[in-house]
Design a protein around this motif. Structure first.
Motif, PDB file in Angstrom:
ATOM      1  N   LEU A 141     -63.143  -6.831 -28.885  1.00 36.34           N
ATOM      2  CA  LEU A 141     -61.839  -6.373 -28.416  1.00 36.34           C
ATOM      3  C   LEU A 141     -61.086  -5.578 -29.477  1.00 36.34           C
ATOM      4  O   LEU A 141     -60.203  -4.783 -29.157  1.00 36.34           O
ATOM      5  N   ALA A 142     -61.432  -5.784 -30.755  1.00 36.50           N
ATOM      6  CA  ALA A 142     -60.723  -5.078 -31.827  1.00 36.50           C
ATOM      7  C   ALA A 142     -61.272  -3.672 -32.075  1.00 36.50           C
ATOM      8  O   ALA A 142     -60.511  -2.742 -32.352  1.00 36.50           O
ATOM      9  N   GLY A 143     -62.570  -3.499 -32.015  1.00 34.85           N
ATOM     10  CA  GLY A 143     -63.123  -2.197 -32.368  1.00 34.85           C
ATOM     11  C   GLY A 143     -64.552  -2.004 -31.891  1.00 34.85           C
ATOM     12  O   GLY A 143     -65.240  -2.949 -31.490  1.00 34.85           O
ATOM     13  N   ILE A 144     -65.003  -0.751 -31.946  1.00 34.71           N
ATOM     14  CA  ILE A 144     -66.364  -0.357 -31.601  1.00 34.71           C
ATOM     15  C   ILE A 144     -66.937   0.379 -32.806  1.00 34.71           C
ATOM     16  O   ILE A 144     -66.350   1.362 -33.277  1.00 34.71           O
ATOM     17  N   ILE A 196     -69.869   5.905 -35.527  1.00 36.01           N
ATOM     18  CA  ILE A 196     -68.715   5.618 -34.676  1.00 36.01           C
ATOM     19  C   ILE A 196     -67.907   4.494 -35.300  1.00 36.01           C
ATOM     20  O   ILE A 196     -68.474   3.498 -35.757  1.00 36.01           O
ATOM     21  N   GLY A 197     -66.603   4.659 -35.335  1.00 35.36           N
ATOM     22  CA  GLY A 197     -65.705   3.600 -35.791  1.00 35.36           C
ATOM     23  C   GLY A 197     -64.335   3.824 -35.187  1.00 35.36           C
ATOM     24  O   GLY A 197     -63.625   4.739 -35.579  1.00 35.36           O
ATOM     25  N   CYS A 198     -63.970   3.035 -34.197  1.00 40.21           N
ATOM     26  CA  CYS A 198     -62.689   3.254 -33.529  1.00 40.21           C
ATOM     27  C   CYS A 198     -62.202   1.952 -32.912  1.00 40.21           C
ATOM     28  O   CYS A 198     -62.959   0.988 -32.771  1.00 40.21           O
ATOM     29  N   ARG A 199     -60.937   1.944 -32.543  1.00 44.87           N
ATOM     30  CA  ARG A 199     -60.382   0.797 -31.851  1.00 44.87           C
ATOM     31  C   ARG A 199     -60.901   0.766 -30.412  1.00 44.87           C
ATOM     32  O   ARG A 199     -61.111   1.804 -29.786  1.00 44.87           O
ATOM     33  N   THR A 200     -61.058  -0.421 -29.896  1.00 49.77           N
ATOM     34  CA  THR A 200     -61.491  -0.567 -28.509  1.00 49.77           C
ATOM     35  C   THR A 200     -60.380  -0.098 -27.576  1.00 49.77           C
ATOM     36  O   THR A 200     -59.235  -0.549 -27.697  1.00 49.77           O
ATOM     37  N   PRO A 201     -60.680   0.819 -26.648  1.00 48.47           N
ATOM     38  CA  PRO A 201     -59.639   1.303 -25.728  1.00 48.47           C
ATOM     39  C   PRO A 201     -59.002   0.155 -24.944  1.00 48.47           C
ATOM     40  O   PRO A 201     -59.659  -0.819 -24.591  1.00 48.47           O
TER      41      PRO A 201
END
Length: 371
Positions: A270-273, A279-284
């Motif tokens: 839930l925090a990130g992908i 790839i490194g980003c917050r979970t939408p």
């Protein structure tokens, strides 16, 4: 780790440094000390941090908790050893240590339990009995450094891996790509000591067995993987598991070539992908809202023709997905994926075997690989 010293290329600000060690069968928590000996060296591990070939930091820690508190020490920040919060890893034989190095400080956990935390702004100061020691400036310098190599000492027989960090990664808003280079340590190759059974019928569910076990050579045995051409699969990997916020709640999939060379990994929650190096980003938020309110959530991961898709199947909103196309080096790298295995996983998770997959013989309904 087969030698007393191992040197790794590792940008430690971007990865968790994890060591799997083992509690000794016999140990003394209150040995005789003198002015030079503070711990039983058979229990001590050391990591030296280098930046552009120059040493910038040195950490010592032990596989046991000592009566006198000589447990963990950062040379640039501590005047004395610091005591652990508890006996590490609940006295279990197998221990997974994790060092986190970020802009605020240094953290050491054992099986997810915090045992040590040092803020860069709070280096020790000692003024007593005519002795003056001040670690504040050296601790701040360590916090400003960007180590790119780690030298591990006194860890022969242990295992090491790097896990993309959840939290303070530097992300380019326009692309979602990690701006720092991925780890360049040579990848391990999986062994091929056992044959792979034939295809099984569509639709069988299997537990997401953790390959980070002795039986699976800590994710190095080919017979603990599932064969799947992710680059050409429409279905991908279908999983039903819990989705959470913390590092221990991440869903993690190790990705390999046909011959067992490690390509990278997917981690998400839930925090990130995170996809190692690419790839490194917050979970939408739409993904977070689609999870099951209670119990496990059904989701899938695919990479058909270089498009990374994570789909979440929700009773209320239908199918919700995260999509990102791989390009350049990332596309070339992950197009070679032909096998996968779960790691750092919990026994409650399940994945669906479909007709694109071939199971390794250690992948079973009963987790012969010790989930």
């Amino acid at each position: 780790i087969t030698a007393n010293t191992l040197r790794l290329k590792l940008p430690i600000r971007d990865f968790l440094l994890q060591i799997k060690s083992f509690l000794p069968d016999d140990f003394n928590v209150n040995p005789v000390y003198n002015e030079t000996v503070r711990t039983d060296k058979s229990t001590t591990m050391m990591a030296v941090l280098l930046e552009k070939e120059v040493e910038v930091g040195r950490m010592f820690w032990n596989t046991i908790k000592y009566t006198r508190g000589y447990d963990v020490f950062t040379q640039q920040c501590d005047v004395f050893y610091t005591a652990y919060n508890s006996f590490p890893c609940g006295r279990r034989k197998e221990q997974v240590w994790s060092w986190r190095f970020d802009r605020y400080g240094l953290e050491l956990t054992c099986d997810g339990e915090v045992q040590y935390w040092q803020k860069w702004s709070e280096g020790d100061v000692l003024n007593q009995a005519g002795v003056a020691l001040n670690r504040r400036e050296s601790c701040k310098r360590l916090g400003r450094s960007h180590p790119d190599e780690v030298v591990l000492k006194f860890m022969q027989g242990a295992y090491v891996r790097a896990v993309p960090r959840v939290g303070e990664l530097v992300i380019e808003p326009s692309t979602g790509l990690i701006t720092t280079p991925h780890m360049t340590t040579p990848s391990p190759t999986l062994s091929t000591t056992s044959p792979i059974p034939g295809l099984m019928e569509f639709g069988w569910d299997f537990p997401t067995c953790d390959c980070w076990t002795a039986e699976c050579g800590y994710c190095t045995f080919l017979n603990c993987t599932v064969k799947l051409d992710l680059f050409n699969s429409d279905t991908g990997i279908i999983v039903r598991s819990e989705l959470g916020w913390g590092q221990k709640s991440m869903n993690s999939i190790a990705l390999f070539t046909e011959d067992g060379e490690s390509v990278g990994n997917l981690q998400w929650g839930l925090a990130g992908i995170y996809m190692a190096g690419c790839i490194g980003c917050r979970t939408p938020s739409k993904i977070r809202r689609a999870r099951a309110p209670i119990g496990p959530t059904s989701w899938s991961f695919s990479m058909k023709e270089g498009v990374v898709r994570i789909k979440v199947f929700s009773m209320g909103t239908g199918e919700v997905q995260f999509t990102q196309r791989l390009k350049g080096e990332c596309l070339e790298r992950y197009s070679r994926v032909r096998r996968f295995a779960f790691y750092s996983s919990r026994c409650g998770g399940r994945f669906t075997l479909h007709d694109d997959m071939v199971l390794g013989e250690m992948v079973s309904h009963f987790c012969l690989a010790n989930c």
